[in-house]
Structures are given as structure tokens and as C-alpha cells.
Design an enzyme around this catalytic site. Structure first.
Site, PDB file in Angstrom:
ATOM      1  N   ASP A 153      -0.569  14.212  11.968  1.00 54.57           N
ATOM      2  CA  ASP A 153      -0.279  13.130  11.021  1.00 54.57           C
ATOM      3  C   ASP A 153       1.211  13.103  10.652  1.00 54.57           C
ATOM      4  OD1 ASP A 153      -0.835  10.922   9.467  1.00 54.57           O
ATOM      5  OD2 ASP A 153      -1.413  12.078   7.698  1.00 54.57           O
ATOM      6  N   HIS A 196      -4.093  17.610   0.215  1.00 56.84           N
ATOM      7  CA  HIS A 196      -4.828  18.276   1.289  1.00 56.84           C
ATOM      8  C   HIS A 196      -3.928  19.283   1.992  1.00 56.84           C
ATOM      9  CE1 HIS A 196      -3.282  14.257   2.525  1.00 56.84           C
ATOM     10  NE2 HIS A 196      -2.638  14.991   3.411  1.00 56.84           N
ATOM     11  N   GLN A 264      -7.279  17.254   7.993  1.00 59.16           N
ATOM     12  CA  GLN A 264      -6.634  17.328   6.672  1.00 59.16           C
ATOM     13  C   GLN A 264      -7.722  17.488   5.618  1.00 59.16           C
ATOM     14  OE1 GLN A 264      -4.602  13.663   7.657  1.00 59.16           O
ATOM     15  NE2 GLN A 264      -2.659  14.483   6.946  1.00 59.16           N
ATOM     16  N   ARG A 294       8.573  14.376  -3.631  1.00 56.60           N
ATOM     17  CA  ARG A 294       7.734  13.203  -3.388  1.00 56.60           C
ATOM     18  C   ARG A 294       6.285  13.648  -3.396  1.00 56.60           C
ATOM     19  NH1 ARG A 294       4.783  11.158   0.952  1.00 56.60           N
ATOM     20  NH2 ARG A 294       4.982   8.964   1.487  1.00 56.60           N
ATOM     21  N   ASP A 296       2.829  13.276  -2.540  1.00 58.70           N
ATOM     22  CA  ASP A 296       2.137  12.500  -1.506  1.00 58.70           C
ATOM     23  C   ASP A 296       0.712  12.150  -1.940  1.00 58.70           C
ATOM     24  OD1 ASP A 296       1.958  11.598   1.327  1.00 58.70           O
ATOM     25  OD2 ASP A 296       0.389  13.117   1.424  1.00 58.70           O
ATOM     26  N   GLU A 338       3.942   8.669  -4.723  1.00 58.21           N
ATOM     27  CA  GLU A 338       3.613   7.819  -3.581  1.00 58.21           C
ATOM     28  C   GLU A 338       2.204   7.293  -3.815  1.00 58.21           C
ATOM     29  OE1 GLU A 338       2.206   7.100   0.796  1.00 58.21           O
ATOM     30  OE2 GLU A 338       1.553   8.792  -0.403  1.00 58.21           O
ATOM     31  N   HIS A 402       8.344   5.447   7.007  1.00 59.60           N
ATOM     32  CA  HIS A 402       7.663   5.999   8.187  1.00 59.60           C
ATOM     33  C   HIS A 402       6.231   5.476   8.303  1.00 59.60           C
ATOM     34  CE1 HIS A 402       5.994   8.218   4.962  1.00 59.60           C
ATOM     35  NE2 HIS A 402       5.139   8.832   5.759  1.00 59.60           N
ATOM     36  N   ASP A 403       5.707   4.893   7.217  1.00 58.10           N
ATOM     37  CA  ASP A 403       4.315   4.442   7.219  1.00 58.10           C
ATOM     38  C   ASP A 403       4.203   2.976   7.608  1.00 58.10           C
ATOM     39  OD1 ASP A 403       2.761   6.670   6.731  1.00 58.10           O
ATOM     40  OD2 ASP A 403       3.091   6.587   4.571  1.00 58.10           O
ATOM     41  N   ARG A 527       1.968   3.876  13.984  1.00 62.43           N
ATOM     42  CA  ARG A 527       3.154   4.155  13.163  1.00 62.43           C
ATOM     43  C   ARG A 527       4.285   4.761  13.989  1.00 62.43           C
ATOM     44  NH1 ARG A 527       0.505   7.434   8.322  1.00 62.43           N
ATOM     45  NH2 ARG A 527      -0.422   8.427  10.128  1.00 62.43           N
TER      46      ARG A 527
HETATM   47  C1  GLC Z   1       0.985   9.548   2.827  1.00 63.59           C
HETATM   48  C2  GLC Z   1       1.984   9.639   3.953  1.00 63.59           C
HETATM   49  C3  GLC Z   1       1.312   9.304   5.244  1.00 63.59           C
HETATM   50  C4  GLC Z   1       0.165  10.254   5.461  1.00 63.59           C
HETATM   51  C5  GLC Z   1      -0.759  10.323   4.247  1.00 63.59           C
HETATM   52  C6  GLC Z   1      -1.655  11.516   4.313  1.00 63.59           C
HETATM   53  O1  GLC Z   1       0.508   8.271   2.646  1.00 63.59           O
HETATM   54  O2  GLC Z   1       3.079   8.812   3.694  1.00 63.59           O
HETATM   55  O3  GLC Z   1       2.205   9.326   6.323  1.00 63.59           O
HETATM   56  O4  GLC Z   1      -0.564   9.866   6.581  1.00 63.59           O
HETATM   57  O5  GLC Z   1      -0.053  10.436   3.037  1.00 63.59           O
HETATM   58  O6  GLC Z   1      -0.939  12.674   3.974  1.00 63.59           O
END
Ligand code: GLC
Length: 653
Positions: A153, A196, A264, A294, A296, A338, A402-403, A527
């Protein structure tokens, strides 16, 4: 009345607990630091303990061993603070003199994958001059931690928070990079993937080996009864990847909660040991020199049967408790949330006591919406309604990352202008995947839901803005338009208020890279279309403004400088204005006597604004456009060229 009593009760309990715990902490730790330093720590402890106690009590107060966990949590924080390097303690002191440093107009963010941009951590040091040239002083590196080989991922499956992925470097190199960046005035931002771990993390391995203590670190179920019950109200996050939110592991003979990929594993924050261990990991990372953490996937950290298991109140309490502990033990570090969820939910993560910074996913989505529709009809009222956040906080504004792009704006905002939200999202998906006739975009769907057809979008900024198609068709007018579109949306994130964050590669107009389809670890995850190796050849053209990369780069630099060098942008207010033209988005940025009016034409045709309306807004007949660098006379009307962005210096008297 009840809540008042509750407040008093918490305060009394907090005071009594601290009174009991402090001597124990002092006995264990005070001798390892200077007396004055310890006293300062104790002051911070007193300041933040009441809210920490309240939060932890809310999460874990019902457990018989609550006080044992409370003490472990404080001991972990104290120990990490003691191990905090002197340079970072100096930074703590510096930030205390300017606690809202992240609201400065000089802040300029960039993000990248280390390997994609510079091969490894050492390579990145050599790229510092490139960052400085762009004016960057906030650098977000995508996860650099140890991950399982193969599909992981994009680094978001972390196997150890204390080890760097060997091909990128090691922890010492990360810490020294952080320090070198800081010496150049660049603050390092890193992810804390705290919802995770990967299934190769030591805790997961122990759980897999049958250790019941570590099985409690995750959410596991012996049969389908609870997973089925939960799934009745869950939305799958990566439906393309695996249906539902659970994965069967035959070694365990259990179903494991896996919101994202099957490797994950979601952590179980109902277990206070998980909170404590993750706190240690977080503060350990803070001590490597991370200044912006950040957080996540914040929305997912708490689960409750019968709910969507997203944005639950306890998720906020977990973050608030972490925030209090960071204020105590690594006070220079701030949080960025995020939360790519409904705008009303995004806001709830933003406060000085929770996340001081937050991505602004609805501005991002609405900028792309405005380009597709050629209008600011949804953008303007949505921003008017939603842009204000608590004082002391800041948006992180971006156009690409990146997403994927999720059209995470609220249905209400779309419906307010008479559109059908479902149909409109479908239109945007069609538009940005280039299926819509007349679309300029080249993107691919991400995680298309097999049943509902819902999808998000992958692609680089330039390809989505039309450059890829225009170059292929060698259409000079369209090349021009696509450059203007790229500059327009970047111009908005640079001027609207908050920290602008550029996805490195976009400054030179990098295009989609379809090569990932040949890589077995990447195929299927679109992505990777916009995670291609940094194009150094293109970057080498950046000083030549006869080239496309040069035109994008140099104009972007100019916008960055306008932002960083004009006092009107410093911690300024944003006031959205009615331009009386649905295609033109406008706002004032005002800081004391300095003020500018930003006008953004989202359509591919020239747009007129009436001179009288501009004077109603306090403008004179002639104003200076800081972007074009010339006087604009708007006696009768003001004309904005297709996709034009103007920053008009407003007469103050
Ligand atoms: C966040 C990240 C993404 C990832 C997800 C799971 O959204 O930006 O790239 O797949 O978390 O960790």
C-alpha cells in the site's frame, strides 16, 4: 447541570490522580534531568493533565486497572521526553515563542515519496537545494518505514515504526536528514499510520503465533457472526481489493479486521495497552525530528457495532489524548489530520486540542469540479460555509497528492445549486477518466465499486488538467489552456489561506506513467499512475521558459513568491466575494492595512466583471495585478482571460 458536575468530578479526580502520580514519576525520572528542566516538564504536565485525564477516563475509565494504565502512559511519555535530543528541546523552546508558526504565509509545503524523488534518504539531502529554490520549508515524506516486501500500500502497511525500509536508509539517516532540513529552515512531516499495522509487525506476528496478549492488539473474531453484524453498516474502503472489511487468516482460524488491504490489520484502541505502545512509537518518531505528524486515516480508529465505524466520538478522544501527551513530551510537534470524509466530519478533527492542521479535501475536490464545469457555482457557497476553522488552526490545501481524488464534497453543497449529487459525481468520474465527450482529462478510476459504479480518480495534476491529451494531439491552444488550468488551481491553494502543499512533480507538469501495469506489486492500484519516478530531464528544463515544464515552473514560482512576500497573506482573513459572474471565484485576503483581491476564472472563455461591482467591493478603477505584473484598468469592466488568475492589490483608501 449534570455536565457541570461531571466536569467538577473530572477536575477533582484529575487533580487527585496527578498528586498521587507525580511523586512516583519524580522518583523514577527526575534525577536524569536538570532541576529546572524537570520543573518545566511538570508545568506542562499540570497544564495538560486535566484534559488528558478526562479523555483517558472516557476511553478506559471502566477498566478495573485504569490507574495502572494511566501511570504507564505517563511514564512512557516522561521517558520519551527524557530521551528527546537537546536540539529538539531547543526547538520546543523556540516554538513556544511562536506557537502558531504554521499559520505563517511563508510556510510552503511539498510532498513526495523518497524513492521516487531522490532514491533514498541520503539522495534526498542532495535535493535540498531544489526544495529551497521552490521556497519549500515544509516537507512531507511518504511513509519510509519497514514494510512487507511486494505490495504494501505504498508504505502504508508498517512493519516497524522504529526501522526504516532498508532500501531507503536507516533511522540515524532519517534523524540526521530531519536535522539538516531544519538547519535549512525546512520542517519535516511524516506519517503516523496509527489505525493499522502490517501483518508482519512484531505484534501481528506474535498474534499469529497464538499469543493471546497480542491478539488483543487487533480486532479478531472466531466466526462470521460479528463481522456480518458489523458489515451491515460498514462501507468497504477498497472494494476492488477485497469485499467487506475483514480477512480470514487460517493460521489463526479467525477473521481479522482489515479496513484497507488484507495485510493491514486494524489496531484495537479499546485496549489501553495499544494506546500506550502507539504513544511510545509516536513520541519516538517525534524524537527523530518530525515537526508535523500526519495522522493517517483518523476516521477509522474506533469501531462500534451498528455504526459506520467512521468518525466515532472516541476516535476524536484518542487523538485529543495523544495531542495532550505530545504537548507535554514533544511540544514542538503538531498534528495534521488526514480525514478524507464528509466536510462536516473533517472539521471535527480540527482544533488546537486535536489536530492543528488538516487536509482540505473538499477544496481539492471542488477545484477539480470547478475545472470540469467551468464554474465556481458550488465552490463559492461551499467555501463560504466551510472555510472558517477554529483560530490557531490551519488548512493544508492541495490539488494532488499520492492518493486518488475522492469527490468528498457534501451532497448538500451540490444540491444547493440544483444538481443531483449522485449523477454529478458520476459525471465527474466520467469527465476525469476522459470518457465524457469533450473532456480534456486523462485519468483512471480507482477502486471502482463493482455494484454501485462509484469510483475515485487517479492521475497527475497535469494529465487531469489536459496537458497529456493536448501534447499527444499537438494542440497548441489546448497546451496553453492546460498550463493555465494547472496554474489556476495552484494559484488558489497558494492564496486562499492555509498551508499550500505541492505534490512534487506537479511543478514541472509530470504526466501519468502507465508503466505500473507491468509491475505485479502495483498492477490494479491505479494510484501508481501518479507515483512515477521524478523526471529529472523535465526538471532540467525548468529554467527555460520556452518549454512546457519551464512555463509551469516559473509561473508557479512567481505565485509562490507573491504569497511569501506579500504581507496581505500573512495570517490573513479570507473573505469570499460575490463577483456576479458564476465562472469567477473571488476572495479578499486581508491583514491589517494590506489587502488583495484574488479572482479566478474557471472557464475556458474570457469573463467580464462589471467595474461598478468592483468599486462596490472597494477597488479603484486601476489596480495592480501582482500575477501579470501590470496595472489593470477596470473603469467599465474587467476582463479575465480563460483560466486567468489575478491577484489585485487593493487600494486601501
Ligand atoms: C491513507 C493513505 C493511503 C492509504 C490509507 C491506508 O488514506 O493516504 O495512501 O492507502 O491511508 O493507510
Amino acid at each position: 447541570m449534570k455536565s457541570m458536575n461531571n466536569d467538577n468530578w473530572h477536575q477533582e479526580q484529575a487533580a487527585a490522580s496527578l498528586k498521587r502520580l507525580l511523586p512516583r514519576l519524580e522518583a523514577r525520572f527526575a534525577a536524569s534531568v536538570e532541576g529546572d528542566e524537570w520543573q518545566e516538564f511538570v508545568v506542562r504536565l499540570h497544564d495538560h493533565f486535566p484534559r488528558l485525564f478526562r479523555g483517558l477516563h472516557e476511553l478506559y475509565g471502566r477498566q478495573y486497572d485504569f490507574f495502572y494504565h494511566l501511570e504507564s502512559i505517563l511514564a512512557a511519555a516522561t521517558e520519551q521526553w527524557i530521551g528527546r535530543p537537546a536540539e529538539l528541546k531547543a526547538l520546543d523552546a523556540l516554538r513556544a515563542t511562536d506557537p502558531y508558526w504554521y499559520q505563517s504565509h511563508r510556510l510552503m509545503g511539498a510532498m513526495c515519496y523518497v524513492d521516487v524523488f531522490a532514491d533514498d534518504l541520503n539522495g534526498l539531502r542532495e535535493r535540498i537545494p531544489y526544495l529551497l529554490e521552490l521556497g519549500v520549508n515544509y516537507l512531507h515524506l511518504m511513509p519510509v518505514f519497514k514494510t512487507p516486501g511486494g505490495d504494501n500500500d505504498g508504505g502504508y502497511a508498517v512493519s516497524s515504526y522504529r526501522e526504516i525500509e532498508p532500501r531507503l536508509g536507516n533511522m540515524e539517516e532519517l534523524a540526521s536528514l530531519a536535522s539538516e532540513l531544519r538547519h535549512h529552515g525546512i520542517s519535516l512531516c511524516l506519517d503516523f499510520v496509527f489505525n493499522h499495522t502490517s501483518d508482519e509487525h512484531d505484534w501481528a506476528r506474535r498474534a499469529l503465533a497464538g499469543d493471546p496478549e497480542y491478539q488483543q492488539y487487533y480486532r479478531m473474531f472466531p466466526d462470521r457472526s460479528l463481522p456480518d453484524a458489523y458489515e451491515r453498516t460498514l462501507t468497504p474502503i477498497f472494494p476492488d481489493e477485497h469485499p467487506g472489511s475483514f480477512t480470514y487468516r487460517n493460521r489463526l482460524k479467525k477473521w481479522v479486521w482489515t479496513s484497507f488491504h488484507n495485510y493491514q490489520w486494524d489496531l484495537n484502541y479499546e485496549n489501553p495497552a495499544v494506546f500506550t505502545r502507539m504513544l511510545e512509537e509516536m513520541l519516538f518518531l517525534g524524537n527523530q525530528g518530525i515537526e508535523i505528524l500526519r495522522l493517517d486515516a483518523v476516521a477509522f480508529v474506533w469501531k462500534r457495532l451498528g455504526t459506520s465505524c467512521q468518525n466515532l466520538p472516541e476516535a476524536h478522544v484518542v487523538i485529543q489524548a495523544f495531542n495532550a501527551l505530545v504537548r507535554i513530551a514533544a511540544p514542538a510537534m503538531v498534528f495534521k489530520s488526514e480525514a478524507i470524509v464528509d466536510p462536516d466530519e473533517v472539521r471535527k478533527y480540527i482544533s488546537e486540542e486535536e489536530c492543528q492542521l488538516s487536509y482540505n479535501p473538499h477544496l481539492m475536490a471542488l477545484l477539480w469540479n470547478s475545472l470540469a464545469t467551468g464554474e465556481a457555482r458550488v465552490l463559492k457557497p461551499a467555501m463560504e460555509r466551510r472555510f472558517t476553522i477554529p483560530e490557531g488552526c490551519a488548512w493544508v490545501n492541495y490539488v494532488r497528492c499520492h492518493d486518488d481524488i475522492g469527490f468528498a464534497f457534501s451532497n448538500q453543497d451540490i444540491e444547493a445549486v440544483g444538481l443531483d449529487a449522485v449523477a454529478h459525481r458520476r459525471f465527474l468520474t466520467e469527465f476525469y477518466t476522459g470518457r465524457y465527450t469533450g473532456s480534456f482529462a486523462r485519468g483512471l478510476p480507482f477502486q471502482e465499486h463493482p455494484e454501485t459504479g462509484d469510483a475515485r480518480i487517479s492521475g497527475t495534476c497535469a494529465s487531469l488538467a489536459g496537458l497529456e491529451k493536448a501534447l499527444e494531439e499537438n494542440d497548441q491552444d489546448e497546451i496553453e489552456c492546460s498550463i493555465q488550468r494547472i496554474l489556476l488551481i495552484h494559484g488558489v491553494i497558494l492564496t486562499i489561506g492555509g498551508v499550500p502543499l505541492i505534490y512534487l512533480g506537479d511543478e514541472i507538469g509530470m504526466l501519468n506513467d502507465y508503466g505500473y501495469e507491468r509491475d505485479v506489486d502495483k498492477i490494479g492500484d491505479t494510484r501508481w499512475l501518479h507515483r512515477a519516478a521524478f523526471d529529472h530531464e523535465r526538471a532540467a528544463q525548468r529554467r527555460d521558459n520556452t518549454t512546457v515544464p519551464g512555463r509551469i515552473y516559473q509561473n508557479l514560482l512567481r505565485l509562490i513568491q507573491i504569497r511569501q512576500q506579500n504581507p496581505a497573506f500573512d495570517r490573513a482573513e479570507t473573505e469570499f466575494v460575490d463577483t456576479d459572474n458564476p465562472h469567477v471565484f473571488g476572495y479578499f485576503r486581508t491583514n491589517g492595512d494590506s489587502s488583495v483581491l484574488v479572482l479566478a476564472n474557471f472557464s475556458g472563455t474570457p469573463q467580464r466583471l462589471e467595474g461598478r461591482r468592483l468599486r462596490l467591493l472597494g477597488l479603484r478603477k486601476s489596480n495592480v495585478d501582482l500575477v501579470a505584473g501590470r496595472v489593470i484598468v477596470a473603469a467599465r469592466e474587467l476582463v479575465l482571460e480563460p483560466y486567468d488568475l489575478m491577484v489585485l492589490a487593493r487600494a486601501t483608501k
